[in-house]
Design an enzyme around this catalytic site. Structure first.
Site, PDB file in Angstrom:
ATOM      1  N   LYS A  68       0.874  -1.176   0.000  1.00 21.91           N
ATOM      2  CA  LYS A  68       0.000   0.000   0.000  1.00 21.91           C
ATOM      3  C   LYS A  68       0.905   1.217   0.000  1.00 21.91           C
ATOM      4  O   LYS A  68       1.812   1.328   0.832  1.00 21.91           O
ATOM      5  CB  LYS A  68      -0.893   0.015   1.232  1.00 21.91           C
ATOM      6  CG  LYS A  68      -1.988   1.079   1.163  1.00 21.91           C
ATOM      7  CD  LYS A  68      -3.108   0.651   0.242  1.00 21.91           C
ATOM      8  CE  LYS A  68      -4.247   1.652   0.222  1.00 21.91           C
ATOM      9  NZ  LYS A  68      -5.435   1.162  -0.461  1.00 21.91           N
ATOM     10  N   SER A  70      -1.499  -1.622  -4.166  1.00 20.57           N
ATOM     11  CA  SER A  70      -2.623  -0.711  -4.002  1.00 20.57           C
ATOM     12  C   SER A  70      -2.103   0.614  -3.473  1.00 20.57           C
ATOM     13  O   SER A  70      -1.020   0.685  -2.890  1.00 20.57           O
ATOM     14  CB  SER A  70      -3.658  -1.285  -3.032  1.00 20.57           C
ATOM     15  OG  SER A  70      -4.281  -2.435  -3.553  1.00 20.57           O
TER      16      SER A  70
END
Length: 363
Positions: free
Chosen positions: A157, A225
């Site tokens: 992330k 992500s």
């Protein structure tokens, strides 16, 4: 030697529901202070302003705090927004355990790490690749993995660009690779994937001109992500280690295109589950914990020679269309719509396809 791992998937029944995690702790399945990471899907729009990720993040950290975790703010919670089509909100929880069967067979190991601060001017540039690669190498050490071939899944992330961070860069005399916040999500993901690939020896260090452009460069295990929740790269690296003990094993493969169900089955086989030549969800016997995959609309605008209009559609963004399509394929394989499917997969698996990881209970 790192501790063995317990891994469980729980449903998310509302935007702020973390009762599945609470039940696991209350029932003694996992201990709050042993939780290493959570990887989950939330039900928002998956875009820059998807606040369901922040709501889920808060709910899960509150449960950890309530059950005595000494530093819940330090646990990587990687949320991918958007459960289009049949995809169902859920979370996969990784924790160490003291109650695992001994074995010399390869078993699941997890390493978590954080990169240096990624500045807005780093996104889409070699500086970000280098910072991510360094963090991936650190996560490998923590997981007790020496051979990159034993790494099967790297979930990250990373920050994306917002108007505020673009303005911050300019105030310091810097510029950013792009000034559009929405496309910066894809750019952050692709740059991060190249960092994973460099760390694992899948590719050499790319030039600035290859980032988000040279589609021949990719990682077969990266799942990246991005969001507004953080300013560093969170790394959750999952692989197998012999002698660690435990019940679980991970494997991986790639989907060659959006319809490649065989790629998903190959990842499940690679995780150690024996399957017949033409498998069916009933062959899984409840032993598959979850599958994790990335997907991308093929830049050619075609799948298996047939034209589609995802990249031309002005009504529904292609992110949502391809996620729904691949989610349906994945759910048809597993028999369970609570599967982790994330979009924006440039440099993650072959162009138009994506990497797939599968975790199974092989005890």
């Amino acid at each position: 030697m790192p501790d063995p791992i317990e891994v469980r998937k729980v449903p998310i029944e509302s935007v702020t529901d973390a009762s599945g995690l609470s039940r696991l702790i209350a029932d003694g399945v996992i201990e709050a202070d042993r939780v290493l990471a959570v990887v989950g899907k939330t039900e928002g729009n998956g875009g820059v302003n998807d606040y369901t990720r922040i709501l889920a993040d808060r709910a899960f950290r509150e449960v950890l705090a309530e059950h005595g975790h000494p530093a819940p703010e330090s646990v990587p919670l990687v949320w991918s927004g958007g459960t289009d089509g049949v995809l169902s909100p859920h979370a996969t929880i990784f924790a160490t355990t003291a109650n695992a069967p001994a074995t010399e067979e390869p078993r699941l190991s997890v390493g978590v790490a954080m990169s240096e601060v990624i500045l807005p001017e780093d996104i889409g540039r070699p500086a970000m690749v280098e910072k991510v690669a360094a963090a991936v190498r650190e996560a490998m050490k923590i997981a007790g993995i020496d051979d990159p071939r034993d790494v099967h899944y790297v979930q990250t992330k990373t920050p994306l660009l917002t108007l505020a961070t673009i303005t911050d860069a300019k105030s310091r005399g810097q510029d950013t690779a792009i000034e559009e916040t929405g496309p910066s999500m894809d750019l952050s993901n692709s740059t991060t994937a190249l960092g994973v690939a460099v760390a694992l020896g899948e590719i050499d260090m790319p030039s600035a001109g290859q980032i988000h452009k040279d589609l021949s460069l990719y990682s077969s295990v990266a799942s990246c992500s991005s969001g507004v929740e953080l300013d560093r790269a969170q790394i959750v690296l999952v692989g197998n280690v012999r002698g660690i003990g435990g019940r679980y094993r991970i494997g991986h493969s790639v989907m060659k295109d959006a319809l490649d169900a065989d790629g998903i089955w190959e990842a499940i086989r690679d995780s150690g589950l024996p399957l017949p030549e033409r498998p069916h969800p009933s062959d899984l016997g409840g032993r598959l914990v979850n599958v994790f995959m990335k997907c991308e609309a093929d830049p050619s605008g075609r799948v298996r020679g047939r034209r589609n209009i995802m990249l031309d559609d002005s009504d529904v963004h292609w992110h949502r269309q391809i996620k729904a399509a691949v989610g349906g394929v994945a759910a048809s394989v597993t028999g369970d719509p609570a599967v982790f499917v994330s979009v924006a997969a440039v440099h993650q698996g072959p162009s138009g396809g994506g990497p797939v990881a599968a975790i199974s209970d092989v005890s």
